[in-house]
Enzyme design. Structure first.
Site, PDB file in Angstrom:
ATOM      1  CG  ASP A 165      26.696  31.717  -2.316  1.00  0.00           C
ATOM      2  OD1 ASP A 165      27.832  32.079  -1.966  1.00  0.00           O
ATOM      3  OD2 ASP A 165      25.688  32.434  -2.229  1.00  0.00           O
ATOM      4  CG  ASP A 391      24.204  41.323  -0.308  1.00  0.00           C
ATOM      5  OD1 ASP A 391      24.872  41.080  -1.325  1.00  0.00           O
ATOM      6  OD2 ASP A 391      24.651  41.991   0.656  1.00  0.00           O
TER       7      ASP A 391
HETATM    8  C1  BGC Z   1      21.695  38.256  -7.349  1.00  0.00           C
HETATM    9  C2  BGC Z   1      21.921  38.409  -8.828  1.00  0.00           C
HETATM   10  C3  BGC Z   1      22.800  39.612  -9.092  1.00  0.00           C
HETATM   11  C4  BGC Z   1      24.075  39.536  -8.289  1.00  0.00           C
HETATM   12  C5  BGC Z   1      24.946  40.757  -8.438  1.00  0.00           C
HETATM   13  C6  BGC Z   1      22.995  38.217  -6.617  1.00  0.00           C
HETATM   14  O1  BGC Z   1      22.768  38.190  -5.258  1.00  0.00           O
HETATM   15  O2  BGC Z   1      20.944  37.116  -7.090  1.00  0.00           O
HETATM   16  O3  BGC Z   1      20.677  38.577  -9.462  1.00  0.00           O
HETATM   17  O4  BGC Z   1      23.112  39.709 -10.449  1.00  0.00           O
HETATM   18  O5  BGC Z   1      23.765  39.378  -6.919  1.00  0.00           O
HETATM   19  O6  BGC Z   1      24.405  41.869  -7.830  1.00  0.00           O
END
Ligand code: BGC
Length: 452
Positions: A165, A391
């Site tokens: 992102d 998410d």
């Molecule tokens: C989170 C991370 C996580 C990743 C995979 C992201 O949205 O901020 O902490 O490791 O997703 O699930």
């Protein structure tokens, strides 16, 4: 690092002489008898056996996901503490050791801890602020590099997706862009912190001969508009020329990471005309002037544009962990409506309320299983986002990871102009991002396409 350009593309990859020369030039790593396995290959997924993250697999199995628990998902290094290991998962070295024990030849990971992370949203804000670039370099990237460099892992191809992102946000969520919001992305751009942080990650980790760096290109519903497409490629061309990065320290690009964009929309095309109107030009419609309606067409079109910006062949992968869109709501034919809006909404398999929705999407399903060389222009379908990991939280939840509360994860929210003030489409009851969200996992299994 000029050696790697010789090793890339055009089958020069296989030139053993160049390889030997490059290895000794680049690294202090002791030469091993099987050094030849360290050649950067064009497609690191080809013929490989990818590590199954045992922490994720255990959670998947205990939540009714036995059918997919043997699939390879990426290991996320999402804070400094993740390197050593936390209560939610083992550390990087322990994962690598487990991979060696599994006989894996491909290890897939994400580096995700950029200062001022997730500048356009709140759900994945992180522990480092924009003034923490020195800590990012020494405590995060250098610490990861010290582990990846160990000879015990030299025979695995380490695929590393860098800072999801971040760079797309510098194109779309800054300045006077209609999608700009707040000032964090403006500061991430003007301070140069995102560019310098990503360049440091690319250059440092890319100096390790068996690391393959991929950078995130958002997804078709983000960079697919004309205003964003070439500007992002131009920015990438600058980032890979920012020391210590070099064009050769980047191997490719990952699309749709943690997003829900369909691989292929089988029942309509972007150039259809309905009721006398070009559907892509219908104001407020699903496509809304985008040039793409699905991920494969986006990635195929982007590849040559990115190659010209970077200056060498690039490898393209797509995250298919949650873009299956199966289940009973999936259309089976093109709509017969003569109203363009109805036509698009009935024909599309992507059942999001709005293309801009991104958090814990209701109705989504597990997508194509990870595999190498699935279709022209794509080196692999991969599961970067481990299915079942949230998410973002649907309500504000205190946490020690720096995660915020983004109302795009609140199912009752309708206040975001970026999704035209539509409902967020998020499931209720979600924990903070990265934490296990069993109800979502069960729905993803239910709606898998291809079905499990
Ligand atoms: C989170 C991370 C996580 C990743 C995979 C992201 O949205 O901020 O902490 O490791 O997703 O699930």
């Amino acid at each position: 690092m000029t050696h790697k350009s010789r090793l890339r593309g055009a089958m020069a990859v296989l030139a053993a002489v160049a390889l030997t020369a490059s290895l000794s030039a680049v690294t202090a790593q002791p030469a091993a008898a099987d050094d030849v396995s360290l050649a950067r290959v064009a497609n690191p997924f080809a013929g490989g056996r990818a590590y199954v993250n045992e922490d994720w697999a255990a959670r998947a199995r205990s939540s009714g996901g036995g059918a997919i628990a043997g699939q390879a998902t990426f290991v996320w290094m999402d804070r400094i503490a993740a390197i050593a290991g936390t209560t939610s998962g083992r550390g990087l070295k322990a994962h690598l050791d487990a991979a060696v024990a599994q006989g894996a030849t491909v290890f897939q990971m994400v580096t995700y801890n950029l200062p001022g992370r997730d500048c356009a949203a709140l759900a994945s804000n992180g522990e480092l602020s924009l003034s923490d670039l020195p800590r990012y370099k020494t405590e995060f990237i250098d610490a990861i590099a010290a582990i990846l460099r160990q000879p015990a892992y030299a025979n695995m191809r380490i695929v590393n997706v860098v800072e999801i992102d971040s760079l797309p946000n510098l194109i779309t969520n800054v300045g006077s862009r209609p999608t700009a919001q707040g000032t964090t992305c403006d500061q991430a751009l003007s301070s140069g912190v995102y560019r310098d942080g990503v360049a440091y990650a690319l250059g440092t980790l890319g100096a390790i001969p068996n690391v393959y760096n991929y950078v995130d290109i958002g997804h078709h519903g983000w960079l697919g508009w004309t205003d964003n497409f070439q500007p992002f490629a131009t920015l990438m061309g600058q980032v890979v020329r920012t020391a210590p990065a070099t064009p050769e320290s980047l191997h490719g690009f990952a699309s749709n990471v943690a997003n829900y964009g369909a691989l292929n929309e089988p029942y309509f095309t972007v150039s259809d005309t309905v009721g006398g109107q070009k559907i892509r030009e219908v104001a407020g419609g699903w496509i809304d002037w985008n040039n793409y309606i699905d991920e494969v067409s986006f990635v195929r079109a982007y590849k040559p544009v990115l190659e010209s910006a970077i200056g060498h062949t690039v490898s393209m992968v797509i995250d298919t962990s949650r873009n299956g869109w199966g289940g009973s709501g999936r259309p089976t034919a093109r709509s017969t409506s003569t109203d363009p809006i109805t036509y698009m909404n009935q024909s599309r398999i992507d059942k999001r309320i709005h293309l801009g929705n991104w958090c814990n999407q209701s109705g989504a399903g597990i997508g194509e299983r990870p595999r190498s060389a699935p279709t022209t222009g794509v080196d692999a379908y991969v599961w970067v986002k481990p299915p079942g990991e949230s998410d973002g939280s649907s309500t504000a939840i205190p946490n020690d990871e720096g995660k915020g509360f983004d109302r795009m994860c609140d199912p009752t929210y309708t206040g975001n102009p970026r999704n035209a003030n539509n409902m967020s489409g998020a499931l209720s009851g979600s924990p903070v991002s990265g934490h296990w969200f069993e109800a979502q996992f069960r729905q993803l299994i239910q709606n898998a396409y291809p079905a499990l």
